[in-house]
Motif scaffolding. Sequence first.
Motif, PDB file in Angstrom:
ATOM      1  N   UNK B  71       0.844  -1.202   0.000  1.00 34.90           N
ATOM      2  CA  UNK B  71       0.000   0.000   0.000  1.00 34.90           C
ATOM      3  C   UNK B  71       0.883   1.257   0.000  1.00 34.90           C
ATOM      4  N   UNK B  72       0.446   2.277  -0.728  1.00 33.07           N
ATOM      5  CA  UNK B  72       1.139   3.563  -0.809  1.00 33.07           C
ATOM      6  C   UNK B  72       0.107   4.631  -0.444  1.00 33.07           C
ATOM      7  N   UNK B  73       0.579   5.617   0.301  1.00 32.14           N
ATOM      8  CA  UNK B  73      -0.338   6.695   0.638  1.00 32.14           C
ATOM      9  C   UNK B  73      -0.649   7.517  -0.609  1.00 32.14           C
ATOM     10  N   UNK B  74      -1.922   7.862  -0.755  1.00 28.57           N
ATOM     11  CA  UNK B  74      -2.403   8.578  -1.934  1.00 28.57           C
ATOM     12  C   UNK B  74      -1.647   9.885  -2.191  1.00 28.57           C
ATOM     13  N   UNK B  75      -1.132  10.491  -1.123  1.00 25.36           N
ATOM     14  CA  UNK B  75      -0.438  11.785  -1.273  1.00 25.36           C
ATOM     15  C   UNK B  75       0.805  11.659  -2.159  1.00 25.36           C
ATOM     16  N   UNK B  76       1.322  10.441  -2.260  1.00 25.66           N
ATOM     17  CA  UNK B  76       2.536  10.224  -3.061  1.00 25.66           C
ATOM     18  C   UNK B  76       2.259  10.413  -4.574  1.00 25.66           C
ATOM     19  N   UNK B  91      -3.185   6.877  -9.336  1.00 25.35           N
ATOM     20  CA  UNK B  91      -3.161   5.852  -8.299  1.00 25.35           C
ATOM     21  C   UNK B  91      -4.141   4.750  -8.644  1.00 25.35           C
ATOM     22  N   UNK B  92      -3.732   3.545  -8.449  1.00 29.03           N
ATOM     23  CA  UNK B  92      -4.644   2.418  -8.685  1.00 29.03           C
ATOM     24  C   UNK B  92      -4.653   1.532  -7.453  1.00 29.03           C
ATOM     25  N   UNK B  93      -5.820   1.016  -7.167  1.00 22.17           N
ATOM     26  CA  UNK B  93      -5.944   0.072  -6.061  1.00 22.17           C
ATOM     27  C   UNK B  93      -6.462  -1.233  -6.640  1.00 22.17           C
ATOM     28  N   UNK B  94      -5.715  -2.283  -6.397  1.00 20.39           N
ATOM     29  CA  UNK B  94      -6.157  -3.573  -6.946  1.00 20.39           C
ATOM     30  C   UNK B  94      -6.636  -4.456  -5.800  1.00 20.39           C
ATOM     31  N   UNK B  95      -7.786  -5.030  -5.998  1.00 19.85           N
ATOM     32  CA  UNK B  95      -8.325  -5.935  -4.971  1.00 19.85           C
ATOM     33  C   UNK B  95      -8.916  -7.159  -5.668  1.00 19.85           C
ATOM     34  N   UNK B 120      -9.913  -3.287 -10.209  1.00 22.62           N
ATOM     35  CA  UNK B 120      -8.970  -2.186 -10.031  1.00 22.62           C
ATOM     36  C   UNK B 120      -9.736  -0.876  -9.902  1.00 22.62           C
ATOM     37  N   UNK B 121      -9.358  -0.134  -8.912  1.00 28.65           N
ATOM     38  CA  UNK B 121      -9.960   1.184  -8.745  1.00 28.65           C
ATOM     39  C   UNK B 121      -9.049   2.241  -9.338  1.00 28.65           C
ATOM     40  N   UNK B 122      -9.595   3.100 -10.179  1.00 27.60           N
ATOM     41  CA  UNK B 122      -8.798   4.154 -10.811  1.00 27.60           C
ATOM     42  C   UNK B 122      -9.731   5.303 -11.214  1.00 27.60           C
ATOM     43  N   UNK B 123      -9.214   6.508 -11.181  1.00 29.68           N
ATOM     44  CA  UNK B 123      -9.972   7.673 -11.623  1.00 29.68           C
ATOM     45  C   UNK B 123     -10.369   7.468 -13.088  1.00 29.68           C
ATOM     46  N   UNK B 124     -11.637   7.711 -13.435  1.00 27.53           N
ATOM     47  CA  UNK B 124     -12.115   7.422 -14.801  1.00 27.53           C
ATOM     48  C   UNK B 124     -11.343   8.183 -15.876  1.00 27.53           C
ATOM     49  N   UNK B 208      -2.550   0.794  -4.288  1.00 25.43           N
ATOM     50  CA  UNK B 208      -1.572  -0.308  -4.322  1.00 25.43           C
ATOM     51  C   UNK B 208      -0.439  -0.021  -5.305  1.00 25.43           C
ATOM     52  N   UNK B 209      -0.711   0.823  -6.305  1.00 20.78           N
ATOM     53  CA  UNK B 209       0.391   1.203  -7.203  1.00 20.78           C
ATOM     54  C   UNK B 209       0.073   2.546  -7.859  1.00 20.78           C
ATOM     55  N   UNK B 210       1.114   3.150  -8.412  1.00 22.74           N
ATOM     56  CA  UNK B 210       0.927   4.404  -9.147  1.00 22.74           C
ATOM     57  C   UNK B 210       1.400   4.151 -10.581  1.00 22.74           C
ATOM     58  N   UNK B 211       0.480   4.380 -11.521  1.00 21.71           N
ATOM     59  CA  UNK B 211       0.835   4.216 -12.939  1.00 21.71           C
ATOM     60  C   UNK B 211       1.404   5.535 -13.439  1.00 21.71           C
TER      61      UNK B 211
END
Lengths: 223, 384
Positions: B71-76, B91-95, B120-124, B208-211
Motif C-alpha cells: 500500500x502507498x499513501x495517496x499523497x505520493x 493511483x490504482x488500487x487492486x483488490x 482495479x480502482x482508478x480515476x475514470x 496499491x500502485x501508481x501508474x
Amino acid sequence: MNNNIIEIRNLKKSYDNGKIKALNGIDLDIKKGEFVSIMGPSGSGKSTLLNMIGALDVAGEGFIKVAGIDLTKTSKLNEFRSKEIGFVFQMHNLIPNLTVLENVEIPLYEANLSSEEMRKRALELLKSVNLEDKINQTPTKLSGGERQRVAIARALVNHPSIILADEPTGSLDSKTGDMILKLMRDLHQQKNVTLVMVTHEPYVGNLADRIINVLDGKIIKLN
Amino acid sequence: MSFLSLVVKNPFRNKTRSSLAIIGIAIGIMVIIALGMVTGGLKASAQSTLKAGAAEISVVQTGSGDFGGGRINESRIADVQKINGVKDAAGTLRATNTSITVQSIVPSPSSGGSFGFSVTGIDRNKLSLAGVDSVNGALYSDGSANEVILGKTAAEELQKNVGDTIVLFGKDFTITGIYETGNFITDGGAFMSLTTLQNLTNNANQVSSIAVKVNENANVTQVSNTIQNTYPNELSTTSAASMANRMNNALSTIDMASWAISILAIVIGGVGVVNTMIMSVYERTREIGVLKAVGWKDRRILSMILGESVVLTLISAVMGTVVAVVGVVILLSVSSIGGVITPSYSPDIFLRAFAVAFAVGIIGGLYPAYRASRLSPTEALRYE
C-alpha cells in the motif's frame, strides 16, 4: 546396303572379376524385321546376350551396334532403350497397383507426350492384343495369358524397332503359350519389328526365321 | 495418367505402412502448430502491455512484489507527478473479489495465490494509463458507488453485458461498459472508481500502485531511477518494457522447448519416412528394373521416389494442421486457460510447419530415392 539392325563382334562379358565368363566372343548379325530365336541350356549366356542387345548391361570387350547406335560408346542407354527397344519378360512384371491402361503407358513417360496422347497410344496397342475391355482392371484380376498380352502391348507402345523377349511363354501353360507366340509373331509381321526371343524350348525356337544356339558364352550353331 | 498422378497414387500401395508413417509425421506437425498457436497468442498478449498511451512505469511499495499487495499513501501520487519527466500519474488500487470465479491467471494476494477476480480502482479520467482506450458502452460516473466496467474476457466468462448487474464485495454494481485492451490480465478483470474501491476494501487514502506516464522526450529508465532514489525504501518501480521483456523471456523458453519437442517429433517421424520409403524401394526392386528397361532415366526414378516421400509428408502436414487447430480450439474452449489465451493464426506458424514437412519428405526420401535410381537394371530384374 547393310540391312543389319544388330551387329555384334567378339562380344565378351564376365562377372566376379573374370571368374565367370558369361559371353566369350560372340559374333552375330541380325537383319531388320527378322525373327530370331536364341536357344541354349541354362547358364549358356543367352539372357546375357539379350541384355547386351537391350543395353541393360554393358559389354566387357568387343563391339555391339544396335539400331545404328554403338552401345560401347554411347552414354544415353536409357534414351536408346526408350526409343528402340521393347522388352517382354518371362514374368510379366506389371505394376500391381496400376490399371492395365496405366501399365501400358509406363514407357511413354520419357517420350514427352501429353496424357491424352499417351492414353490414345496405349489404347491402340491394347486393342491390337484384344484387351480393350480390360483397360481399367488391375493386373491381379487378369489371367496369366492376359497379363502377358498387357506386357506385349507395353513393349510395343513406344514403337520400338526391336522386341526382346526372354522366355515369354515360360510361365504359361502350353495353350496360352501358343496363343502368346502367335500374337507376338503376328505383331512382328504387322509392325515389321525385329523380334529376338530367348527360349530353351525347341518348338518355340522353331517358329523363328533363324535359330542361334549358344553354349558356354559362344554361338555354336547358326541355322 | 500424368507423372504427378502416378507419384500421388504410388504411396498408397501399402496403406497400413503409409498410414503409420503419415501419423508419425502428423504428430510432429501437430506439435509444431499447436505450440506455435499458443505461444504466438501469449506473445501477442505480452506485446499489448506496451501499447501506446498506457503507463510506462508502475510504482509499488518496496518489497511488495508486482501484483499490488503493498500500500502507498495517496499523497505520493502528487509527489510523483512533480518529478522531472513525469507527464501523468494515477493511483490504482487492486483488490480481488473471491466470491466470483473468473478464469484468470492473476494470483490473488489475499487468497494465497489462488485465482480470483481482479478489480482495479482508478480515476475514470486516468483509465488510458491502465491501457483502456475505448469502452463499449460508457465509463463509470465520477465518484459513482455502484458502476463498473468489465473486461471482455471477464464479460464472456461471466456472460454479462452492458446494463447487467454484478455483485462485487457484497454490493450490486451496474456494468456501464465493456473494454478490451488485448492484455489477458487486464481483460480478465474490472475497473471502478478509486474512491469506491477504497471504501469497499477499507483502504481509505491508500493505493496499491501508481501508474506513471513519462514525457515523450524523457528517458523511462532515468525517470524510474529518480522515483526510486527520491523515495528509497518506500517506492520501487517496474517498467512496462521490462515486464514485457520478462514475459517474452519466459515465452522464449517455452518457444525453445516447443522447438525441441518439435525437432524430436520430426526426427522420429523422419525415421518413419526413411523406413517406409526404403521398404517400398526394396519391395519394388523388380519394378524399378522394369522402369529402367523401358527407358526411364535415373533422374525420373529419383523424382518419383522423392515425390512419393513428399506426398506422404505433405498429407501429414495437412492432417497435423487440422488436428492441431481443432485440438487447440477445443482445448481452449473447455479448459481454464481458454479465457486468457487467444490462439494465434499467424501464417508463419503454418508455413513453418509445411516447410518442415516438405524438408522431412525430401531428406527422408533422399537415400531411398538415390538407392533406387542407382540400381543396376539386370540385378533389379533378377531380384526375388
